[in-house]
Design an enzyme around this catalytic site. Structure first.
Site, PDB file in Angstrom:
ATOM      1  N   ASP A 149      -5.904  -0.477   3.103  1.00  0.00           N
ATOM      2  CA  ASP A 149      -5.291  -1.870   3.147  1.00  0.00           C
ATOM      3  C   ASP A 149      -5.411  -2.310   4.670  1.00  0.00           C
ATOM      4  O   ASP A 149      -5.315  -1.573   5.592  1.00  0.00           O
ATOM      5  CB  ASP A 149      -3.820  -2.199   2.840  1.00  0.00           C
ATOM      6  CG  ASP A 149      -3.566  -1.958   1.338  1.00  0.00           C
ATOM      7  OD1 ASP A 149      -4.510  -1.732   0.831  1.00  0.00           O
ATOM      8  OD2 ASP A 149      -2.473  -2.178   0.877  1.00  0.00           O
TER       9      ASP A 149
ATOM     10  N   HIS B 296      -6.560  -8.676   0.014  1.00  0.00           N
ATOM     11  CA  HIS B 296      -5.171  -8.530   0.517  1.00  0.00           C
ATOM     12  C   HIS B 296      -4.699  -9.679   1.255  1.00  0.00           C
ATOM     13  O   HIS B 296      -3.696  -9.563   2.344  1.00  0.00           O
ATOM     14  CB  HIS B 296      -5.265  -7.468   1.347  1.00  0.00           C
ATOM     15  CG  HIS B 296      -3.962  -6.826   1.565  1.00  0.00           C
ATOM     16  ND1 HIS B 296      -3.167  -6.531   0.664  1.00  0.00           N
ATOM     17  CD2 HIS B 296      -3.305  -6.049   2.507  1.00  0.00           C
ATOM     18  CE1 HIS B 296      -1.909  -5.862   0.842  1.00  0.00           C
ATOM     19  NE2 HIS B 296      -2.144  -5.499   2.035  1.00  0.00           N
TER      20      HIS B 296
ATOM     21  N   HIS C 258      -1.345 -12.004   5.535  1.00  0.00           N
ATOM     22  CA  HIS C 258      -0.402 -10.672   4.792  1.00  0.00           C
ATOM     23  C   HIS C 258       0.945 -10.999   4.772  1.00  0.00           C
ATOM     24  O   HIS C 258       2.070 -10.549   5.422  1.00  0.00           O
ATOM     25  CB  HIS C 258      -0.344  -9.456   5.814  1.00  0.00           C
ATOM     26  CG  HIS C 258       0.153  -8.176   5.422  1.00  0.00           C
ATOM     27  ND1 HIS C 258       1.325  -7.818   5.361  1.00  0.00           N
ATOM     28  CD2 HIS C 258      -0.645  -7.255   4.793  1.00  0.00           C
ATOM     29  CE1 HIS C 258       1.854  -6.711   4.820  1.00  0.00           C
ATOM     30  NE2 HIS C 258       0.144  -6.255   4.647  1.00  0.00           N
TER      31      HIS C 258
ATOM     32  N   HIS D  79      -4.036   2.975   4.990  1.00  0.00           N
ATOM     33  CA  HIS D  79      -4.162   1.602   5.737  1.00  0.00           C
ATOM     34  C   HIS D  79      -5.072   2.111   6.733  1.00  0.00           C
ATOM     35  O   HIS D  79      -5.143   3.196   7.301  1.00  0.00           O
ATOM     36  CB  HIS D  79      -2.953   1.169   6.446  1.00  0.00           C
ATOM     37  CG  HIS D  79      -1.661   0.813   5.571  1.00  0.00           C
ATOM     38  ND1 HIS D  79      -0.981   2.057   4.819  1.00  0.00           N
ATOM     39  CD2 HIS D  79      -1.503  -0.176   5.060  1.00  0.00           C
ATOM     40  CE1 HIS D  79       0.027   1.252   4.189  1.00  0.00           C
ATOM     41  NE2 HIS D  79      -0.382  -0.108   4.191  1.00  0.00           N
TER      42      HIS D  79
END
Length: 291
Positions: free
Chosen positions: A114, A165, A169, A259
């Site tokens: 991510d 995503h 964020h 990540h």
């Protein structure tokens, strides 16, 4: 007609969302194989988009404490807050429409990354995956992708899935529907502009979905994905701890959260380099998630 097709596609996701220890009715995901590309199938050829900034090939010399090797703000790569509100105290319950674990009768697992793309960490992750001939899924942030479109091409050209995503964020459950649509829709449009294909998968920041956000995700032709194993790399606990977490919780069908952006991810890279060959030795086959 397009809406009907998207609805039909979404219904295919109904068999996949099984949380570890919890059965959850969701949408089925068809697994796209990893490993080496098929013989006779050349990699996709596409014009390379220009990078807006000249970025060094690696981290600045001299190292430094965790989080200080480079300034994420220099590249609009803002450190993200804890990624896993679903995993910790006060976590919201798993939503029945989100896939956390994929049913499989083989030792297949799903590595996901991510918050990228990141000019240092994403190439390091890609290098390790390439060395071991495995595939993964990258949930990218729109404001990072627009800075480094070439990295999006690298991810796709090496056979990995590029997924949504959001743009900045945010926690989607705190936003009005119009803002949720903008966060997801803007990112999907960018990915389609760069790669020629819109993403089919989305992950909400912090794993937080609600019914309005899921409805918008569905309307945009994407299926929501969570995770069964949280590597906890966002807590920067040390590479050994990250590797131990992944290996100790691994099981067939697990979706693993890690990540490649949103902060200093050198520990993530080091851990991946250590645990990935061990997963392979244990007979696991990391593959990407795809419709």
């Amino acid at each position: 007609m397009a809406s009907d097709q998207r609805t039909t596609t979404r219904r295919r996701f109904g068999q996949a969302a099984v949380v570890v220890g919890v059965l959850a009715a969701g949408r089925a995901l068809v697994l796209a194989g990893g490993g080496a590309p098929e013989a006779g199938v050349p990699p996709r050829a596409r014009p390379r988009p220009p990078e807006p900034h000249a970025v060094p090939a690696g981290p600045p010399p001299g190292g430094g404490p965790a989080g200080a090797a480079h300034d994420p703000q220099s590249y609009r790569l803002r450190p993200m807050a804890g990624e896993t509100s679903r995993s910790g105290p006060g976590a919201s319950p798993p939503h029945p429409e989100v896939a956390f674990h994929l049913s499989t009768d083989r030792r297949e697992v799903f590595l996901t990354f991510d918050d990228g793309p990141h000019p240092f960490h994403t190439p390091d992750v890609l290098r390790i995956l390439r060395r071991h001939h495995v595939r993964a899924t990258f949930f990218v942030i729109g404001e990072n992708a627009i800075e480094f479109p070439g990295l999006l091409c690298d991810i796709a050209d090496e056979g990995h899935a590029v997924a949504n995503h959001t743009w900045t964020h945010p926690q989607l459950t705190t936003l009005p529907p119009g803002a949720v649509r903008s966060e997801l829709g803007r990112t999907s449009s960018l990915i389609e502009d760069i790669l020629g294909t819109a993403p089919d998968l989305a992950r909400a920041p912090y794993g937080e979905w609600d019914d309005p956000a899921l409805s918008i995700c569905n309307e945009l032709g994407m299926s929501p994905v969570g995770w069964a194993i949280d590597s906890q790399d966002w807590t920067v606990p040390g590479a050994g701890t990250i590797a131990h977490t992944v290996l100790s919780e691994m099981h067939p069908g697990a979706i693993v959260l890690s990540h490649d952006g949103g902060g200093d991810r050198r520990q993530t890279v080091e851990a991946l380099d250590w645990y990935l060959p061990r997963l392979l030795d244990e007979g696991y086959r990391p593959i990407r998630i795809a419709p």
